[in-house]
Scaffold this motif. Sequence first.
Motif, PDB file in Angstrom:
ATOM      1  N   ASP A 218       0.869  -1.179   0.000  1.00  0.00           N
ATOM      2  CA  ASP A 218       0.000   0.000   0.000  1.00  0.00           C
ATOM      3  C   ASP A 218       0.910   1.235   0.000  1.00  0.00           C
ATOM      4  N   LYS A 220       0.594   4.576   1.946  1.00  0.00           N
ATOM      5  CA  LYS A 220      -0.308   5.244   2.901  1.00  0.00           C
ATOM      6  C   LYS A 220      -0.112   6.753   2.951  1.00  0.00           C
ATOM      7  N   GLY A 232      -5.885   6.912   4.078  1.00  0.00           N
ATOM      8  CA  GLY A 232      -6.448   5.559   3.970  1.00  0.00           C
ATOM      9  C   GLY A 232      -5.696   4.719   2.950  1.00  0.00           C
ATOM     10  N   TYR A 275      -6.149  -9.547   7.796  1.00  0.00           N
ATOM     11  CA  TYR A 275      -5.163  -8.717   7.116  1.00  0.00           C
ATOM     12  C   TYR A 275      -4.076  -8.395   8.119  1.00  0.00           C
ATOM     13  N   ASN A 291      -6.051  -6.189  10.704  1.00  0.00           N
ATOM     14  CA  ASN A 291      -7.372  -5.699  10.349  1.00  0.00           C
ATOM     15  C   ASN A 291      -8.246  -6.920  10.065  1.00  0.00           C
ATOM     16  N   ARG A 293     -10.667  -7.319   7.848  1.00  0.00           N
ATOM     17  CA  ARG A 293     -11.345  -7.097   6.560  1.00  0.00           C
ATOM     18  C   ARG A 293     -10.263  -6.986   5.511  1.00  0.00           C
ATOM     19  N   GLY A 295      -7.993  -4.867   2.827  1.00  0.00           N
ATOM     20  CA  GLY A 295      -7.500  -3.489   2.776  1.00  0.00           C
ATOM     21  C   GLY A 295      -8.074  -2.773   1.569  1.00  0.00           C
ATOM     22  N   ASP A 296      -8.170  -1.476   1.696  1.00  0.00           N
ATOM     23  CA  ASP A 296      -8.580  -0.654   0.566  1.00  0.00           C
ATOM     24  C   ASP A 296      -7.565   0.473   0.470  1.00  0.00           C
ATOM     25  N   PRO A 297      -6.779   0.574  -0.571  1.00  0.00           N
ATOM     26  CA  PRO A 297      -6.982   0.046  -1.923  1.00  0.00           C
ATOM     27  C   PRO A 297      -6.409  -1.347  -2.222  1.00  0.00           C
ATOM     28  N   GLU A 298      -5.754  -2.010  -1.283  1.00  0.00           N
ATOM     29  CA  GLU A 298      -5.090  -3.276  -1.622  1.00  0.00           C
ATOM     30  C   GLU A 298      -6.010  -4.269  -2.334  1.00  0.00           C
TER      31      GLU A 298
HETATM   32  N1  GLY Z   1      -5.080   0.514   3.046  1.00  0.00           N
HETATM   33  C1  GLY Z   1      -5.067   0.383   4.429  1.00  0.00           C
HETATM   34  C2  GLY Z   1      -6.274  -0.171   5.017  1.00  0.00           C
HETATM   35  O1  GLY Z   1      -7.179  -0.612   4.331  1.00  0.00           O
HETATM   36  O2  GLY Z   1      -6.353  -0.187   6.239  1.00  0.00           O
END
Ligand code: GLY
Length: 435
Positions: A218, A220, A232, A275, A291, A293, A295-298
């Motif tokens: 990512d 960040k 994010g 994650y 995490n 869930r 990742g976003d944008p991953e």
């Molecule tokens: N890209 C970091 C996150 O989803 O926490």
Amino acid sequence: MAKVMIIGSGGREHALGWKISQSPDVSEVLYSPGNAGTEEGKGRNIPLDAAKPENFDALTSQLRADPVDLVIVGPEAPLVSGIEARLKDIAPVFGPSSDAAALEADKFFSYRIMSELDIPQALSIICRNTEDAKLAIRTMNGLGAARNGLVMKARGLTGGKGVYVCDSVEEALDEVAIHGNKYGHEVLIAERLVGEEFSVFGISDGKRVIPLEFAVQDHKRLLDNDQGVNTGGMGAYGPTSIAKPQLIRRISEDILTPVISKMRYEGREYKGFIYAGIMLTEEGPKVLEFNVRFGDPECQPAMMLVKNDLYHLLSAAVDGTLHEQKIECNPGSATCVILASRGYPEQHQKGSSITGIAEAENIRGVKVFHSGTAIKDGQLVTSGGRILGVTAYSEHGIEISTHRAYQAASLIQITDGFRYRRDIARSELNRNEPF
Ligand code: GLY
Ligand code: AMP
């Protein structure tokens, strides 16, 4: 034919829906609430934001009236608020219980879990108030653990914005004084780890976990060369050659699997993505955070790299039959460049018109995932800080996927302008080593 519902409205949810729509066994993908991009192909938006706890009742009524075969929960907030318990008698849910979601929602809890399992992490001290935090900073300094600086982390959820990386003890003390109460007084003071960072993702059926066999990096920080504030995420690519398949297997066996077993042992139901944010230090991989869930944008490049039928994979996790599944990956690489509002992350303009997506998607391997978009008077407009995730795949590797993503980004116009990083995947291109 199966019907799937995806909860959330970002690029991650669009990417999950895009991928799951490719299953020949899926007839419809409902998004609650989705965004302007998700209503394509098999997608249909429900005018109900089920990511908000105040809408859980309306969601249960909706699912009784219009049942689905699988619910996938995208963001952390509804998981932490207990959406899994509310839905599990109505529909199969892919997403952990709120007890397990504490792994992300409570940094004190994840610190305890890692300590009990001897999972390598940054040396950290739990602080319940500002005085504790000041003392912790001095203690870290006394222990020689502040050599590279210190990190202050808010205990609770902050949307990725509650971590302050400080270069010195003085800066950390100032940070406690300034930001100490922005996300509450409870913080972790941690040693600042140095190394290369990447994210590893697993799928858990509550008993076991299977990792995606590639890691994603990512970006960040807001600005090129990792300058500016933490956001994010401004872009991502995968696979990263920092994490070879053997290292990912080791992380899966030594980190993900023990955590899932521990969740089970403690009675915390965990069916969902896990994650791990990892720093590869000189002493080996250390966990920065968990995490519960994707990742976003991953998720956006990752969905281009997974070969499996995502519906079969996630249904197997919900049914507890993940052992019958094997993750298969596409060859090559994927790169995602986030186009964000000019004021992101502090503030964002709304209502600027967006054009050029069809032209961008004409480039081979490109898909533009939406996040902060809406339709106003029949026109595609901006509605959030991160607007689009311009994502490209190439079976020939990172150079071509990155080139395609930037070429596609250059075809998009947004009336109020937008910002994006010009160096997504540059570190990988510079490593220049065959994967
Ligand atoms: N890209 C970091 C996150 O989803 O926490
Ligand atoms: P987190 O939300 O915990 O992943 O933190 C956000 C970002 O802060 C991470 O992606 C890292 O770049 C950085 N960070 C967090 N913890 C540490 C640490 N102990 N040492 C160095 N950087 C860190």
